[in-house]
Design a protein around this motif. Structure first.
Motif, PDB file in Angstrom:
ATOM      1  N   LEU A   1      30.361  16.135  95.655  1.00 50.70           N
ATOM      2  CA  LEU A   1      30.779  15.891  97.050  1.00 50.70           C
ATOM      3  C   LEU A   1      30.952  17.224  97.794  1.00 50.70           C
ATOM      4  O   LEU A   1      30.494  17.382  98.930  1.00 50.70           O
ATOM      5  CB  LEU A   1      32.102  15.108  97.048  1.00 50.70           C
ATOM      6  CG  LEU A   1      32.615  14.683  98.414  1.00 50.70           C
ATOM      7  CD1 LEU A   1      31.851  13.465  98.896  1.00 50.70           C
ATOM      8  CD2 LEU A   1      34.110  14.370  98.345  1.00 50.70           C
ATOM      9  N   LEU A   2      31.592  18.167  97.125  1.00 48.86           N
ATOM     10  CA  LEU A   2      31.817  19.470  97.760  1.00 48.86           C
ATOM     11  C   LEU A   2      30.501  20.252  97.873  1.00 48.86           C
ATOM     12  O   LEU A   2      30.296  20.985  98.837  1.00 48.86           O
ATOM     13  CB  LEU A   2      32.850  20.279  96.955  1.00 48.86           C
ATOM     14  CG  LEU A   2      34.234  19.624  96.842  1.00 48.86           C
ATOM     15  CD1 LEU A   2      35.191  20.536  96.082  1.00 48.86           C
ATOM     16  CD2 LEU A   2      34.814  19.311  98.222  1.00 48.86           C
ATOM     17  N   GLN A   3      29.632  20.051  96.893  1.00 48.80           N
ATOM     18  CA  GLN A   3      28.317  20.716  96.969  1.00 48.80           C
ATOM     19  C   GLN A   3      27.561  20.243  98.204  1.00 48.80           C
ATOM     20  O   GLN A   3      26.932  21.029  98.905  1.00 48.80           O
ATOM     21  CB  GLN A   3      27.490  20.396  95.715  1.00 48.80           C
ATOM     22  CG  GLN A   3      27.937  21.149  94.478  1.00 48.80           C
ATOM     23  CD  GLN A   3      27.080  20.836  93.273  1.00 48.80           C
ATOM     24  OE1 GLN A   3      26.301  19.890  93.268  1.00 48.80           O
ATOM     25  NE2 GLN A   3      27.229  21.627  92.218  1.00 48.80           N
ATOM     26  N   ARG A   4      27.627  18.929  98.455  1.00 48.96           N
ATOM     27  CA  ARG A   4      26.898  18.392  99.618  1.00 48.96           C
ATOM     28  C   ARG A   4      27.496  18.939 100.918  1.00 48.96           C
ATOM     29  O   ARG A   4      26.767  19.226 101.872  1.00 48.96           O
ATOM     30  CB  ARG A   4      26.923  16.867  99.590  1.00 48.96           C
ATOM     31  CG  ARG A   4      26.071  16.272  98.469  1.00 48.96           C
ATOM     32  CD  ARG A   4      25.797  14.793  98.694  1.00 48.96           C
ATOM     33  NE  ARG A   4      26.957  13.962  98.500  1.00 48.96           N
ATOM     34  CZ  ARG A   4      27.394  13.505  97.327  1.00 48.96           C
ATOM     35  NH1 ARG A   4      26.757  13.845  96.212  1.00 48.96           N
ATOM     36  NH2 ARG A   4      28.455  12.742  97.244  1.00 48.96           N
ATOM     37  N   LEU A   5      28.824  19.062 100.956  1.00 50.50           N
ATOM     38  CA  LEU A   5      29.473  19.640 102.142  1.00 50.50           C
ATOM     39  C   LEU A   5      29.030  21.092 102.336  1.00 50.50           C
ATOM     40  O   LEU A   5      28.658  21.504 103.429  1.00 50.50           O
ATOM     41  CB  LEU A   5      30.995  19.620 101.948  1.00 50.50           C
ATOM     42  CG  LEU A   5      31.750  18.397 102.442  1.00 50.50           C
ATOM     43  CD1 LEU A   5      33.202  18.478 101.978  1.00 50.50           C
ATOM     44  CD2 LEU A   5      31.711  18.305 103.964  1.00 50.50           C
ATOM     45  N   GLU A   6      29.065  21.830 101.257  1.00 48.10           N
ATOM     46  CA  GLU A   6      28.729  23.267 101.287  1.00 48.10           C
ATOM     47  C   GLU A   6      27.288  23.500 101.717  1.00 48.10           C
ATOM     48  O   GLU A   6      26.976  24.455 102.417  1.00 48.10           O
ATOM     49  CB  GLU A   6      28.977  23.837  99.881  1.00 48.10           C
ATOM     50  CG  GLU A   6      28.525  25.247  99.650  1.00 48.10           C
ATOM     51  CD  GLU A   6      29.434  26.301 100.275  1.00 48.10           C
ATOM     52  OE1 GLU A   6      28.950  27.399 100.509  1.00 48.10           O
ATOM     53  OE2 GLU A   6      30.623  25.987 100.536  1.00 48.10           O
ATOM     54  N   ARG A   7      26.396  22.602 101.299  1.00 47.58           N
ATOM     55  CA  ARG A   7      24.960  22.824 101.511  1.00 47.58           C
ATOM     56  C   ARG A   7      24.409  22.081 102.719  1.00 47.58           C
ATOM     57  O   ARG A   7      23.205  21.957 102.881  1.00 47.58           O
ATOM     58  CB  ARG A   7      24.194  22.452 100.233  1.00 47.58           C
ATOM     59  CG  ARG A   7      24.596  23.377  99.110  1.00 47.58           C
ATOM     60  CD  ARG A   7      24.213  22.906  97.755  1.00 47.58           C
ATOM     61  NE  ARG A   7      25.057  23.593  96.754  1.00 47.58           N
ATOM     62  CZ  ARG A   7      24.929  23.516  95.448  1.00 47.58           C
ATOM     63  NH1 ARG A   7      23.992  22.783  94.936  1.00 47.58           N
ATOM     64  NH2 ARG A   7      25.745  24.159  94.647  1.00 47.58           N
ATOM     65  N   GLY A   8      25.315  21.539 103.537  1.00 45.68           N
ATOM     66  CA  GLY A   8      24.875  20.854 104.749  1.00 45.68           C
ATOM     67  C   GLY A   8      24.161  19.554 104.465  1.00 45.68           C
ATOM     68  O   GLY A   8      23.335  19.099 105.258  1.00 45.68           O
ATOM     69  N   GLN A   9      24.460  18.938 103.309  1.00 41.59           N
ATOM     70  CA  GLN A   9      23.790  17.687 102.939  1.00 41.59           C
ATOM     71  C   GLN A   9      24.763  16.512 102.945  1.00 41.59           C
ATOM     72  O   GLN A   9      24.454  15.453 102.398  1.00 41.59           O
ATOM     73  CB  GLN A   9      23.153  17.841 101.541  1.00 41.59           C
ATOM     74  CG  GLN A   9      22.023  18.856 101.535  1.00 41.59           C
ATOM     75  CD  GLN A   9      21.665  19.345 100.147  1.00 41.59           C
ATOM     76  OE1 GLN A   9      22.375  19.103  99.183  1.00 41.59           O
ATOM     77  NE2 GLN A   9      20.561  20.066 100.043  1.00 41.59           N
ATOM     78  N   PHE A  10      25.928  16.703 103.503  1.00 42.29           N
ATOM     79  CA  PHE A  10      26.934  15.649 103.580  1.00 42.29           C
ATOM     80  C   PHE A  10      26.446  14.592 104.570  1.00 42.29           C
ATOM     81  O   PHE A  10      26.068  14.906 105.697  1.00 42.29           O
ATOM     82  CB  PHE A  10      28.255  16.262 104.059  1.00 42.29           C
ATOM     83  CG  PHE A  10      29.447  15.385 103.874  1.00 42.29           C
ATOM     84  CD1 PHE A  10      30.047  15.253 102.625  1.00 42.29           C
ATOM     85  CD2 PHE A  10      29.985  14.693 104.946  1.00 42.29           C
ATOM     86  CE1 PHE A  10      31.161  14.454 102.448  1.00 42.29           C
ATOM     87  CE2 PHE A  10      31.094  13.888 104.784  1.00 42.29           C
ATOM     88  CZ  PHE A  10      31.677  13.771 103.537  1.00 42.29           C
TER      89      PHE A  10
END
Lengths: 368, 73
Positions: free
Chosen positions: B33-42
């Motif tokens: 979840l945090l990876q998606r936030l960090e990488r603009g994929q949320f």
């Protein structure tokens, strides 16, 4: 069984290029001078570097050619001739051609026969990975010697025409490395026996953190890339270039992570008993920029595991940041120009920002 | 860090705490979840409570990969 670095060499193309000479050589993007150049150069502290392209953007020597130059320089000072070399381990971030591997091209360039071959692909730490492959091969008794060569020719990516082909807007992440990286090659000869005064490799370890961090430095992604599209996913290479997917980029926002991850690996090695800070006589750290030297030094100092400033050696400021070749070029110049004694311990560190792989090596000066 | 710890025990403790903190940051970096936030994929789907809840009526928010912290003094 021990493994020794018995010779070293380097190749730096052309004359040293000063900060003022950089932009006329690389070219004005859209005819305008860079607004970032001064700030980045002030931060990285580099005064001169070398390029394998000229002002007309002709390549003056290939990447494999530079690597061969460093290898020849290394062998010239060694006790071995080309015919006695048993293994070639080569590293680069980008060879002259995509395939075959850089090692294959270098072997042909050098004219080495019947050798065991290894190619290591990556960014700054790929040279240490190539070195590790050769080191362990010798330790296992598979070969009596290995030539390890690392070479970079990044300047081809920095031609103004590359940026112009990617459109009108030049973002900070795409321009950043234009003022950081340059060309050069370094080589080390490894042998299973010491010769004269040489360096014994005590150990070589790396810690990679790609599972926990995004890509920080890349070629192949466009600037804005929520779909994770790579340069090979475009219909044509022209489309990929127009989208900026062929530019070399650094995600500057993530770059600071290199400091704590570099110190983290150092602390791990201390807790394992591999590094004893008080016993380190020389530190050769491939920090990409003077800015990071201070940060790494300060964090080590505050943690109580600092190493006195006079023990740190670097030729970054005069030779430039040559990516994976830097640590070999640094070690070669250290070997030739610095004062050291038998029994001295040398700690080499390569914190890589590509996707955060940090490599460390300890050498001891010995005399046969 | 504004003060330098000088005693050997204090330095050992500080070094261990630094490693714990660095490892904690890496553990966070492994959370999808945090990876998606960090990488603009949320995406909008990430707002869906059901996508992140454990099955069988467990209403505690869970992450795809649990956080694990190990402290080695």
């Amino acid at each position: 069984m021990s493994v020794f670095i018995t010779s070293s060499g380097h190749f730096l193309p052309g004359p040293p290029i000063s900060n003022a000479e950089m932009e006329p050589l690389l070219g004005l993007v859209h005819g305008k001078p860079s607004r970032l150049k001064r700030r980045i150069l002030q931060s990285n502290g580099i005064h001169t570097r070398h390029y394998a392209i000229d002002a007309n953007h002709n390549t003056t020597i290939s990447n494999a050619g530079m690597a061969a130059g460093a290898a020849e320089h290394c062998l010239k000072d060694s006790f071995l001739g080309k015919r006695q070399i048993k293994m070639l381990s080569a590293a680069t971030s980008q060879g002259d051609i995509v395939l075959p591997g850089f090692g294959s091209m270098l072997q042909a360039e050098l004219g080495l026969s019947d050798i065991e071959l290894h190619s290591s692909h990556g960014i700054c730490s790929s040279s240490m990975m190539a070195l590790k492959a050769a080191f362990t091969n010798l330790l296992a008794g598979e070969q009596p010697n290995a030539l390890v060569v690392a070479s970079e020719l990044t300047s081809r990516l920095f031609k103004a025409s590359r940026y112009e082909a990617a459109g009108s807007a030049l973002d900070f992440n795409a321009e950043f490395l234009r003022w950081m990286l340059s060309d050069g090659a370094g080589a080390l000869l490894l042998e299973a026996q010491p010769r004269g005064r040489c360096f014994r490799i005590d150990w070589l370890r790396s810690f990679s953190h790609t599972d926990a961090y995004p890509v920080c430095m890349s070629v192949g992604y466009p600037g804005d890339n929520p779909q994770n599209r790579s340069w090979q996913d475009y219909a044509t290479y022209a489309e990929a270039e127009a989208a900026g997917a062929l530019l070399i980029r650094q995600d500057v926002r993530l770059l600071e992570n290199i400091v704590k991850l570099g110190v983290d690996g150092y602390l791990r090695l201390i807790s394992e008993g591999r590094v004893q800070p008080a016993k380190v006589d020389h530190v050769l750290c491939h920090y990409s920029s003077h800015y990071f030297r201070g940060k790494i030094f300060d964090m080590m100092q505050r943690a109580g595991v600092g190493i006195a400033e006079h023990k740190w050696y670097s030729n970054l400021y005069s030779r430039g940041n040559t990516g994976c070749a830097s640590i070999f070029i640094m070690l070669d110049e250290f070997r030739r120009s610095q004062h050291y004694q038998n029994g001295d311990t040398i700690l080499c560190m390569v914190p890589e920002s590509g996707r955060f792989n940090n490599a460390y090596m300890q050498l001891t000066v010995v005399e046969a | 860090m504004t003060e330098q710890v000088l005693s050997p025990q204090g330095q050992q403790c500080l070094q261990a705490l630094m490693r714990v903190w660095f490892e904690f940051e890496r553990q966070l970096g492994r959370v999808p979840l945090l990876q998606r936030l960090e990488r603009g994929q949320f995406s909008k789907a990430d707002y869906s409570v059901t996508a992140e809840l454990a099955p069988a009526g467990d209403r505690r928010l869970t992450l795809d990969q649990p956080l694990r912290l190990e402290f080695r003094p």
